[in-house]
Design an enzyme around this catalytic site. Structure first.
Site, PDB file in Angstrom:
ATOM      1  N   GLU A 161       2.944   4.120  -1.880  1.00 44.05           N
ATOM      2  CA  GLU A 161       1.750   3.814  -3.260  1.00 44.05           C
ATOM      3  C   GLU A 161       0.448   3.966  -3.250  1.00 44.05           C
ATOM      4  O   GLU A 161       0.141   3.165  -3.784  1.00 44.05           O
ATOM      5  CB  GLU A 161       2.540   2.491  -3.740  1.00 44.05           C
ATOM      6  CG  GLU A 161       3.745   2.225  -3.859  1.00 44.05           C
ATOM      7  CD  GLU A 161       4.412   0.658  -4.712  1.00 44.05           C
ATOM      8  OE1 GLU A 161       3.083   0.041  -5.170  1.00 44.05           O
ATOM      9  OE2 GLU A 161       5.526   0.647  -4.789  1.00 44.05           O
ATOM     10  N   ASN A 203       5.697   7.425  -0.086  1.00 38.78           N
ATOM     11  CA  ASN A 203       6.165   7.252  -1.360  1.00 38.78           C
ATOM     12  C   ASN A 203       5.585   5.972  -2.335  1.00 38.78           C
ATOM     13  O   ASN A 203       4.512   5.804  -2.246  1.00 38.78           O
ATOM     14  CB  ASN A 203       7.528   5.717  -0.132  1.00 38.78           C
ATOM     15  CG  ASN A 203       8.483   4.894  -0.702  1.00 38.78           C
ATOM     16  OD1 ASN A 203       9.121   6.318  -1.928  1.00 38.78           O
ATOM     17  ND2 ASN A 203       8.753   3.785  -1.255  1.00 38.78           N
ATOM     18  N   HIS A 239      12.628   4.029  -9.967  1.00 39.16           N
ATOM     19  CA  HIS A 239      12.341   2.745 -10.695  1.00 39.16           C
ATOM     20  C   HIS A 239      12.567   3.141 -11.966  1.00 39.16           C
ATOM     21  O   HIS A 239      11.389   2.991 -12.696  1.00 39.16           O
ATOM     22  CB  HIS A 239      11.089   1.565 -10.753  1.00 39.16           C
ATOM     23  CG  HIS A 239      11.768   1.118  -9.506  1.00 39.16           C
ATOM     24  ND1 HIS A 239      12.740   0.373  -8.649  1.00 39.16           N
ATOM     25  CD2 HIS A 239      10.563   1.751  -8.378  1.00 39.16           C
ATOM     26  CE1 HIS A 239      12.086   0.107  -7.560  1.00 39.16           C
ATOM     27  NE2 HIS A 239      11.433   0.978  -7.092  1.00 39.16           N
ATOM     28  N   GLU A 266      14.378   4.344  -4.100  1.00 36.22           N
ATOM     29  CA  GLU A 266      14.570   2.912  -4.233  1.00 36.22           C
ATOM     30  C   GLU A 266      14.622   2.804  -5.917  1.00 36.22           C
ATOM     31  O   GLU A 266      14.566   2.453  -6.506  1.00 36.22           O
ATOM     32  CB  GLU A 266      13.133   2.272  -4.219  1.00 36.22           C
ATOM     33  CG  GLU A 266      12.104   2.207  -3.413  1.00 36.22           C
ATOM     34  CD  GLU A 266      10.688   1.592  -3.534  1.00 36.22           C
ATOM     35  OE1 GLU A 266      10.402   0.648  -4.266  1.00 36.22           O
ATOM     36  OE2 GLU A 266       9.605   2.145  -1.860  1.00 36.22           O
ATOM     37  N   ASP A 268      16.204   2.886  -9.120  1.00 31.25           N
ATOM     38  CA  ASP A 268      17.217   1.494 -10.288  1.00 31.25           C
ATOM     39  C   ASP A 268      17.185   1.741 -11.890  1.00 31.25           C
ATOM     40  O   ASP A 268      15.948   2.275 -11.533  1.00 31.25           O
ATOM     41  CB  ASP A 268      16.676  -0.047  -9.692  1.00 31.25           C
ATOM     42  CG  ASP A 268      15.748  -0.742  -9.855  1.00 31.25           C
ATOM     43  OD1 ASP A 268      14.432   0.287 -10.402  1.00 31.25           O
ATOM     44  OD2 ASP A 268      15.034  -1.367  -9.288  1.00 31.25           O
TER      45      ASP A 268
HETATM   46  O1  G3I Z   1      10.582 -15.250  -0.253  1.00 29.73           O
HETATM   47  C1  G3I Z   1       9.608 -15.947  -1.254  1.00 29.73           C
HETATM   48  C2  G3I Z   1      10.373 -17.147  -1.164  1.00 29.73           C
HETATM   49  O2  G3I Z   1      10.445 -17.958  -0.013  1.00 29.73           O
HETATM   50  C3  G3I Z   1       9.659 -18.390  -2.206  1.00 29.73           C
HETATM   51  O3  G3I Z   1      10.205 -19.350  -2.988  1.00 29.73           O
HETATM   52  C4  G3I Z   1       9.488 -16.960  -3.047  1.00 29.73           C
HETATM   53  C5  G3I Z   1       8.395 -17.713  -4.725  1.00 29.73           C
HETATM   54  O4  G3I Z   1       8.050 -16.639  -5.627  1.00 29.73           O
HETATM   55  O5  G3I Z   1       8.809 -16.083  -3.423  1.00 29.73           O
HETATM   56  C6  G3I Z   1       9.179 -15.307  -2.224  1.00 29.73           C
HETATM   57  O6  G3I Z   1       8.963 -13.915  -2.346  1.00 29.73           O
HETATM   58  C7  G3I Z   1       9.164 -12.859  -2.646  1.00 29.73           C
HETATM   59  C8  G3I Z   1      10.044 -11.656  -2.007  1.00 29.73           C
HETATM   60  O7  G3I Z   1       9.741 -10.263  -3.016  1.00 29.73           O
HETATM   61  C9  G3I Z   1      11.123 -12.640  -1.790  1.00 29.73           C
HETATM   62  O8  G3I Z   1      11.733 -12.435  -3.354  1.00 29.73           O
HETATM   63  C10 G3I Z   1       7.732 -11.764  -3.275  1.00 29.73           C
HETATM   64  O9  G3I Z   1       7.489 -13.791  -3.985  1.00 29.73           O
HETATM   65  C11 G3I Z   1       8.240 -11.204  -3.871  1.00 29.73           C
HETATM   66  O10 G3I Z   1       6.376 -10.975  -4.215  1.00 29.73           O
HETATM   67  C12 G3I Z   1       8.632 -10.154  -3.474  1.00 29.73           C
HETATM   68  O11 G3I Z   1       8.778  -9.155  -4.617  1.00 29.73           O
HETATM   69  C13 G3I Z   1       9.274  -7.923  -3.776  1.00 29.73           C
HETATM   70  C14 G3I Z   1       8.064  -7.149  -3.890  1.00 29.73           C
HETATM   71  O12 G3I Z   1       8.743  -5.524  -4.160  1.00 29.73           O
HETATM   72  C15 G3I Z   1       6.946  -7.504  -4.241  1.00 29.73           C
HETATM   73  O13 G3I Z   1       6.139  -6.726  -4.354  1.00 29.73           O
HETATM   74  C16 G3I Z   1      10.550  -7.846  -4.142  1.00 29.73           C
HETATM   75  O14 G3I Z   1      11.696  -8.538  -3.688  1.00 29.73           O
HETATM   76  C17 G3I Z   1      10.406  -5.781  -3.673  1.00 29.73           C
HETATM   77  O15 G3I Z   1      11.956  -5.696  -4.073  1.00 29.73           O
HETATM   78  C18 G3I Z   1       9.291  -5.291  -3.990  1.00 29.73           C
HETATM   79  O16 G3I Z   1       9.553  -4.088  -3.663  1.00 29.73           O
HETATM   80  C19 G3I Z   1       8.542  -3.184  -4.198  1.00 29.73           C
HETATM   81  C20 G3I Z   1       9.182  -1.622  -3.204  1.00 29.73           C
HETATM   82  O17 G3I Z   1       8.596  -2.802  -2.094  1.00 29.73           O
HETATM   83  C21 G3I Z   1       7.953  -0.695  -3.091  1.00 29.73           C
HETATM   84  N1  G3I Z   1       8.321  -0.646  -4.458  1.00 29.73           N
HETATM   85  C22 G3I Z   1       8.319  -0.983  -5.441  1.00 29.73           C
HETATM   86  C23 G3I Z   1       9.586  -2.300  -5.598  1.00 29.73           C
HETATM   87  C24 G3I Z   1       9.662  -3.396  -6.999  1.00 29.73           C
HETATM   88  O18 G3I Z   1       8.540  -3.733  -7.037  1.00 29.73           O
END
Ligand code: G3I
Length: 456
Positions: A161, A203, A239, A266, A268
């Site tokens: 990105e 990516n 997405h 990715e 969906d």
């Molecule tokens: O693990 C912590 C947890 O302990 C805490 O209680 C909770 C509170 O907010 O957060 C949890 O972490 C989160 C993590 O996902 C796991 O669920 C983060 O806040 C959250 O920011 C994180 O989001 C991820 C996101 O990337 C971050 O930008 C998504 O799971 C993940 O699917 C997403 O993936 C991205 C790709 O890497 C790049 N392309 C876009 C895609 C979708 O956004």
């Protein structure tokens, strides 16, 4: 005692030979016995079908059951990102990344690494750096992480990105971009040095159709190819809502025509036309020989980062949705084959079982061979006997004219003739009656490998 069974698809072989003779793109059409999982259906044209998974969900048997059954490529949704792997500068933590990796490799799947450098999910210490200090920390991160996973990753999202949305077609502003425009190529060179066998990908999202952003990336890839910057693939995140843009396939093709693989990384799809959208995406990838596989970003709707949009292939209970069936049908309908990848034209399955070695720590090994015209992938299953193993060695006999070109989850003593495969650090311990797998690919027939397992 040696037990060998084999099945050869003669019509497929005949088609392959004919296509090779004509130098033609082979188009595989559906067969009478359609595959019943996404991974097996995709393998019919040499492609993978993958999913992003979370280490924290591996204890959920519904989730893990679907992952093990359906997918042949695994991405760690968050566990290999910078904040997860280097929480403090110079201190690396691979525990959750390794859990995802081992879940995949121990079940015969490959892994897409995601992501070495990204402006998001940076650890706090990196967010506070700039200039040459950040540049060297970033390149060190690439080197360390790619080295840790060396030989185990099919493809890395080296940079994620980095381009701006909108009409500029240029780079996104970020702390990494402010270290100098060459940060992306520096990252790709560092990744290549650390793991020469991993495919290296750029990516991004909102790059699914032909637009200013995807054209900016297209121009970067063309420039990289012309200057010898190592880049092997482009990831289109995809997405989507309802379906892809009308020029999706044309966009995939223009990247492929630059001489890189294209992967849907990715996927969906939200919206009321979800099932049709999934079918369109699948058919577009199958139509372009260098579109090597598709990964969905999560397993069940309840696992998705798009909360409430239900954009995945399984519902919250793990049931297959209409979208699942549309993907499976599209994969079974066939498409172009992926050049140089397994599972495309001639499929020969050979299973060879060796007797258990005597004494404590005995084991057996069997080979599943996926061969095509001029190449093969061998997946070797090592099974412990009545005692647990603390290490193992498997000896294979490669026929003349056959050479190993790559391997995973074992170290080979050579590339031709008699090769002894030794376990790597994480898969030497195998419980009594339990199994682990390693694999290798090569040129030639790969016929008659006759694996012999011994405790080590
Ligand atoms: O693990 C912590 C947890 O302990 C805490 O209680 C909770 C509170 O907010 O957060 C949890 O972490 C989160 C993590 O996902 C796991 O669920 C983060 O806040 C959250 O920011 C994180 O989001 C991820 C996101 O990337 C971050 O930008 C998504 O799971 C993940 O699917 C997403 O993936 C991205 C790709 O890497 C790049 N392309 C876009 C895609 C979708 O956004």
């Amino acid at each position: 005692m040696k037990l060998t069974s084999r099945s050869v698809s003669l019509p497929a072989m005949a088609s392959a030979v004919l296509a090779a003779a004509l130098g033609a793109t082979l188009i595989v059409t559906g067969t009478a016995s359609a595959a019943t999982t996404l991974g097996a259906a995709a393998a019919q044209t040499g492609r993978y079908y993958g999913a992003a998974i979370a280490a924290g969900k591996l204890g959920d048997s519904t989730y893990t059951g679907i992952v093990n059954r359906e997918f042949t490529m695994i991405t760690a949704e968050n566990e290999m990102k910078w904040d997860a792997t280097e929480p403090n500068r110079g201190q690396f933590n691979y525990s959750n990344g390794d859990r995802v990796l081992n879940q995949a490799l121990n079940n015969g799947k490959r892994v897409r690494g995601h992501a070495l450098l990204w402006h998001q999910q940076q650890p706090g210490w990196a967010q506070g750096l700039s200039g040459s200090t950040l540049r060297s920390a970033a390149i060190n991160h690439v080197t360390q992480v790619a080295t840790h996973y060396k030989g185990k990753i099919y493809a890395w999202d080296v940079v994620n990105e980095a381009f701006a949305d909108g009409s500029s077609g240029g780079r996104r502003d970020s702390n990494l971009q402010r270290t100098g425009n060459d940060w992306i190529e520096a990252a790709f060179r560092a990744a290549r040095s650390a793991d020469p066998n991993a495919k290296l990908c750029y990516n991004d999202y909102n790059t699914d159709g032909i637009n200013a952003k995807s054209t900016g990336i297209y121009n970067m890839v063309r420039d990289f190819k012309s200057r010898g910057v190592p880049i092997d693939c482009v990831g289109l995140q995809s997405h989507l809502t309802n379906g892809p843009p009308g020029d999706y396939q044309a966009n995939i093709k223009r990247f492929a025509d630059l001489g890189v693989d294209v992967q849907i990384t990715e996927l969906d799809i939200a919206g009321s036309s979800q099932a049709g959208g999934y079918s369109t995406v699948t058919r577009a990838c199958l139509a372009v020989p260098r579109c090597t596989g598709i990964t969905v970003w999560g397993v069940r709707d309840s696992d998705s980062w798009r909360t409430g949009e239900n954009p995945l292939l399984f519902d919250g209970s793990g049931n297959k949705k209409a979208a699942y069936n549309s993907v499976l049908d599209a994969l079974n309908a066939g498409g172009t084959t992926v050049p140089g990848e397994p599972g495309t034209t001639t499929t020969t399955t050979t299973t060879t079982t060796t007797p258990p070695d005597p004494g404590t720590g005995d084991c057996t090994a069997s080979v599943s061979l996926n061969a095509w015209n001029g190449g093969f992938v061998a997946t070797v299953k090592v099974t412990a006997g009545s005692s647990a193993l603390t290490g193992w060695k498997v000896t294979t006999s490669l026929p003349s004219g056959t050479a190993v070109t790559g391997s995973w989850s074992a170290t080979g003593s050579g590339t031709t003739g008699t090769v002894v495969w030794t376990n790597v650090a994480y898969n030497g311990a195998v419980g009594a009656g339990q199994s682990t797998e390693f694999g290798f690919q090569g040129t030639g027939s790969g016929d008659g490998l006759s694996p012999i397992c011994a405790a080590a």
